[in-house]
Design a protein around this motif. Structure first.
Motif, PDB file in Angstrom:
ATOM      1  N   GLN A 181       0.866  -1.226  -0.132  1.00 56.43           N
ATOM      2  CA  GLN A 181       0.084  -0.007   0.070  1.00 56.43           C
ATOM      3  C   GLN A 181       0.743   1.416   0.013  1.00 56.43           C
ATOM      4  OE1 GLN A 181      -3.557   0.085  -0.328  1.00 56.43           O
ATOM      5  NE2 GLN A 181      -2.700  -1.964  -0.844  1.00 56.43           N
ATOM      6  N   GLY A 182       1.982   1.067  -0.378  1.00 50.86           N
ATOM      7  CA  GLY A 182       2.966   2.338  -0.372  1.00 50.86           C
ATOM      8  C   GLY A 182       2.377   3.281  -1.399  1.00 50.86           C
ATOM      9  N   SER A 183       3.259   4.472  -1.542  1.00 56.87           N
ATOM     10  CA  SER A 183       2.552   5.404  -2.686  1.00 56.87           C
ATOM     11  C   SER A 183       3.779   6.071  -3.233  1.00 56.87           C
ATOM     12  CB  SER A 183       1.822   6.489  -1.990  1.00 56.87           C
ATOM     13  OG  SER A 183       2.520   7.319  -0.753  1.00 56.87           O
ATOM     14  N   PHE A 184       3.305   7.109  -4.376  1.00 58.66           N
ATOM     15  CA  PHE A 184       4.271   7.866  -4.887  1.00 58.66           C
ATOM     16  C   PHE A 184       3.555   9.188  -5.250  1.00 58.66           C
ATOM     17  CE2 PHE A 184       2.281   6.617  -8.779  1.00 58.66           C
ATOM     18  CZ  PHE A 184       2.222   7.603  -9.751  1.00 58.66           C
ATOM     19  N   ALA A 185       4.399  10.177  -5.219  1.00 59.95           N
ATOM     20  CA  ALA A 185       3.804  11.526  -5.996  1.00 59.95           C
ATOM     21  C   ALA A 185       4.929  11.972  -6.722  1.00 59.95           C
ATOM     22  CB  ALA A 185       3.488  12.371  -4.851  1.00 59.95           C
ATOM     23  N   THR A 186       4.624  12.815  -7.929  1.00 52.65           N
ATOM     24  CA  THR A 186       5.561  13.540  -8.539  1.00 52.65           C
ATOM     25  C   THR A 186       4.943  14.488  -9.175  1.00 52.65           C
ATOM     26  OG1 THR A 186       7.076  13.245 -10.731  1.00 52.65           O
ATOM     27  CG2 THR A 186       5.004  11.839 -10.498  1.00 52.65           C
ATOM     28  N   TYR A 187       5.696  15.672  -9.711  1.00 55.97           N
ATOM     29  CA  TYR A 187       5.058  16.810 -10.385  1.00 55.97           C
ATOM     30  C   TYR A 187       4.866  16.324 -11.573  1.00 55.97           C
ATOM     31  CZ  TYR A 187       9.971  16.909 -12.363  1.00 55.97           C
ATOM     32  OH  TYR A 187      10.953  16.582 -13.311  1.00 55.97           O
ATOM     33  N   THR A 188       5.191  15.714 -12.200  1.00 57.26           N
ATOM     34  CA  THR A 188       5.177  15.410 -13.880  1.00 57.26           C
ATOM     35  C   THR A 188       3.713  14.627 -13.841  1.00 57.26           C
ATOM     36  OG1 THR A 188       5.905  14.695 -15.999  1.00 57.26           O
ATOM     37  CG2 THR A 188       6.309  13.405 -14.161  1.00 57.26           C
ATOM     38  N   ALA A 189       3.017  15.113 -15.258  1.00 57.84           N
ATOM     39  CA  ALA A 189       2.013  14.096 -15.654  1.00 57.84           C
ATOM     40  C   ALA A 189       2.246  13.810 -17.004  1.00 57.84           C
ATOM     41  CB  ALA A 189       0.535  15.194 -15.561  1.00 57.84           C
ATOM     42  N   ALA A 190       3.381  13.496 -17.449  1.00 56.12           N
ATOM     43  CA  ALA A 190       3.726  13.026 -18.926  1.00 56.12           C
ATOM     44  C   ALA A 190       3.190  11.615 -18.873  1.00 56.12           C
ATOM     45  CB  ALA A 190       5.332  13.034 -18.780  1.00 56.12           C
ATOM     46  N   GLY A 191       2.421  11.308 -20.066  1.00 54.35           N
ATOM     47  CA  GLY A 191       1.875  10.158 -20.288  1.00 54.35           C
ATOM     48  C   GLY A 191       2.770   8.920 -20.113  1.00 54.35           C
ATOM     49  N   HIS A 192       4.001   9.038 -20.645  1.00 48.66           N
ATOM     50  CA  HIS A 192       4.768   7.789 -20.580  1.00 48.66           C
ATOM     51  C   HIS A 192       5.274   7.663 -19.094  1.00 48.66           C
ATOM     52  CE1 HIS A 192       8.907   9.712 -20.231  1.00 48.66           C
ATOM     53  NE2 HIS A 192       8.222  10.722 -20.796  1.00 48.66           N
ATOM     54  N   VAL A 193       5.318   8.469 -18.361  1.00 48.69           N
ATOM     55  CA  VAL A 193       5.575   8.051 -16.818  1.00 48.69           C
ATOM     56  C   VAL A 193       4.566   7.420 -16.346  1.00 48.69           C
ATOM     57  CG1 VAL A 193       6.205   9.349 -14.612  1.00 48.69           C
ATOM     58  CG2 VAL A 193       7.505  10.082 -16.828  1.00 48.69           C
ATOM     59  N   ARG A 194       3.304   8.084 -16.506  1.00 47.14           N
ATOM     60  CA  ARG A 194       2.167   7.518 -15.712  1.00 47.14           C
ATOM     61  C   ARG A 194       1.897   6.028 -16.487  1.00 47.14           C
ATOM     62  NH1 ARG A 194      -2.138   9.555 -17.469  1.00 47.14           N
ATOM     63  NH2 ARG A 194      -1.493  10.967 -19.005  1.00 47.14           N
ATOM     64  N   ARG A 195       2.136   5.734 -17.537  1.00 51.44           N
ATOM     65  CA  ARG A 195       2.143   4.521 -18.038  1.00 51.44           C
ATOM     66  C   ARG A 195       3.266   3.576 -17.345  1.00 51.44           C
ATOM     67  NH1 ARG A 195       0.861   7.349 -22.736  1.00 51.44           N
ATOM     68  NH2 ARG A 195       2.919   7.231 -23.508  1.00 51.44           N
ATOM     69  N   ALA A 196       4.339   3.913 -17.276  1.00 52.11           N
ATOM     70  CA  ALA A 196       5.455   3.168 -16.893  1.00 52.11           C
ATOM     71  C   ALA A 196       5.120   2.503 -15.315  1.00 52.11           C
ATOM     72  CB  ALA A 196       6.690   3.890 -16.801  1.00 52.11           C
ATOM     73  N   LEU A 197       4.522   3.791 -14.521  1.00 49.53           N
ATOM     74  CA  LEU A 197       4.051   3.405 -12.929  1.00 49.53           C
ATOM     75  C   LEU A 197       2.894   2.515 -13.217  1.00 49.53           C
ATOM     76  CD1 LEU A 197       4.564   6.901 -12.029  1.00 49.53           C
ATOM     77  CD2 LEU A 197       5.464   5.047 -11.032  1.00 49.53           C
ATOM     78  N   GLN A 198       1.985   2.698 -14.224  1.00 50.31           N
ATOM     79  CA  GLN A 198       0.928   1.551 -14.149  1.00 50.31           C
ATOM     80  C   GLN A 198       1.710   0.345 -14.301  1.00 50.31           C
ATOM     81  OE1 GLN A 198      -1.622   3.747 -17.124  1.00 50.31           O
ATOM     82  NE2 GLN A 198      -2.923   4.924 -15.403  1.00 50.31           N
ATOM     83  N   ALA A 199       2.327   0.242 -15.473  1.00 46.06           N
ATOM     84  CA  ALA A 199       2.658  -1.026 -15.795  1.00 46.06           C
ATOM     85  C   ALA A 199       3.370  -1.748 -14.659  1.00 46.06           C
ATOM     86  CB  ALA A 199       3.701  -0.890 -16.944  1.00 46.06           C
ATOM     87  N   ALA A 200       4.132  -0.664 -13.683  1.00 46.00           N
ATOM     88  CA  ALA A 200       4.862  -1.272 -12.367  1.00 46.00           C
ATOM     89  C   ALA A 200       4.039  -1.873 -11.610  1.00 46.00           C
ATOM     90  CB  ALA A 200       5.982  -0.272 -12.083  1.00 46.00           C
ATOM     91  N   GLY A 201       2.616  -1.475 -11.381  1.00 47.94           N
ATOM     92  CA  GLY A 201       1.749  -1.811 -10.578  1.00 47.94           C
ATOM     93  C   GLY A 201       0.996  -0.927  -9.718  1.00 47.94           C
ATOM     94  N   PHE A 202       1.330   0.240 -10.064  1.00 43.21           N
ATOM     95  CA  PHE A 202       0.816   1.359  -9.172  1.00 43.21           C
ATOM     96  C   PHE A 202      -0.746   1.947  -9.824  1.00 43.21           C
ATOM     97  CE2 PHE A 202       5.086   2.382  -8.010  1.00 43.21           C
ATOM     98  CZ  PHE A 202       5.076   2.361  -6.681  1.00 43.21           C
ATOM     99  N   GLN A 203      -1.572   2.048  -9.032  1.00 45.20           N
ATOM    100  CA  GLN A 203      -2.915   2.766  -9.565  1.00 45.20           C
ATOM    101  C   GLN A 203      -2.850   4.165  -9.498  1.00 45.20           C
ATOM    102  OE1 GLN A 203      -5.443   0.840 -10.132  1.00 45.20           O
ATOM    103  NE2 GLN A 203      -4.151  -0.994  -9.524  1.00 45.20           N
ATOM    104  N   VAL A 204      -2.438   4.832 -10.587  1.00 42.96           N
ATOM    105  CA  VAL A 204      -2.347   6.044 -10.989  1.00 42.96           C
ATOM    106  C   VAL A 204      -3.392   7.089 -11.187  1.00 42.96           C
ATOM    107  CG1 VAL A 204      -0.713   7.643 -12.351  1.00 42.96           C
ATOM    108  CG2 VAL A 204       0.087   5.278 -11.838  1.00 42.96           C
TER     109      VAL A 204
END
Length: 222
Positions: A181-204
């Motif tokens: 249940q860990g989390s992340f936050a980032t200033y960027t909303a770049a699509g490829h970053v969000r997709r990479a985080l989703q692929a890694a298992g995060f609910q973005v």
């Protein structure tokens, strides 16, 4: 004005990396941005508990660490906040001290950190804090790290200018080093970053960004 190791100083005391042509913090109010993006984005201080562990990509001036420590002390949680940051190009203590002058609240508690940093220490101990800054290429140092974080501050230079910091393989390593249940936050909303985080298992999810930035990204490990 150019000074130090590849820094250019903008009006208002904002250091800009010449290597990445990107500022180390908001040209507006960097401390307010840290609180909006990284603290609020990870639902802190509400999730703080004894032993809570923050990890970060991009240490920079240490402003995020100091903001987290201010928040931790105010929350009155027992024991120290654990904080691990990965940094490829550490700044000199004199440059960090100069940058922190723009933020009196952070500067007021920074003395012990700056003294230890100037002496060469990369394990920092202060009242309420046990921190380590791991220096090197994060693509090597993060996979070798044995820890797991409760919350991540993803604060590398912009994905357009520092793509190695935001690749799919590295985001997978972030997830692999995140507790349940860990989390992340980032200033960027770049699509490829969000997709990479989703692929890694995060609910973005996308949230309102700070200042002129329309959006930012946050997420929880599914």
């Amino acid at each position: 004005m150019v000074a130090g190791d590849g820094l250019e100083w903008k009006e208002g005391g904002v250091p800009v990396s010449q290597r990445f042509d990107d500022p180390y913090f908001s040209l507006g109010n960097g401390l307010a941005e840290t609180r909006h993006v990284f603290l609020d984005g990870n639902d802190l201080p509400g999730r703080f508990r004894p032993g809570f562990h923050v990890a970060e990509l991009g240490f920079g001036t240490g402003l995020n660490m100091l903001a987290a420590l201010i928040c931790w002390r105010a929350a009155g949680v027992a024991g120290p906040l654990r904080f691990t940051s990965f940094e490829g190009y550490p700044l000199a203590a004199t440059d960090i001290a100069r940058a922190l002058q723009a933020f009196p609240e952070a500067e007021a508690i920074a003395g012990p950190f700056l003294d230890q940093w100037a002496s060469g220490a990369r394990v920092i101990r202060m009242e309420g804090l046990e921190a380590e800054v791991i220096v090197g290429d994060v693509r090597d140092t993060l996979p070798a790290w044995q820890g797991r974080a409760d919350a991540w501050f993803l604060d590398g230079f912009s994905p357009a200018k520092n793509p190695e910091m935001w690749g799919e393989a590295l985001m997978a390593e972030v997830a692999a080093h995140t507790g349940a249940q860990g989390s992340f936050a980032t200033y960027t909303a770049a699509g490829h970053v969000r997709r990479a985080l989703q692929a890694a298992g995060f609910q973005v999810e996308r949230r309102a960004g700070f200042g002129h930035k329309r959006h930012m990204s946050v997420g929880r490990l599914g």
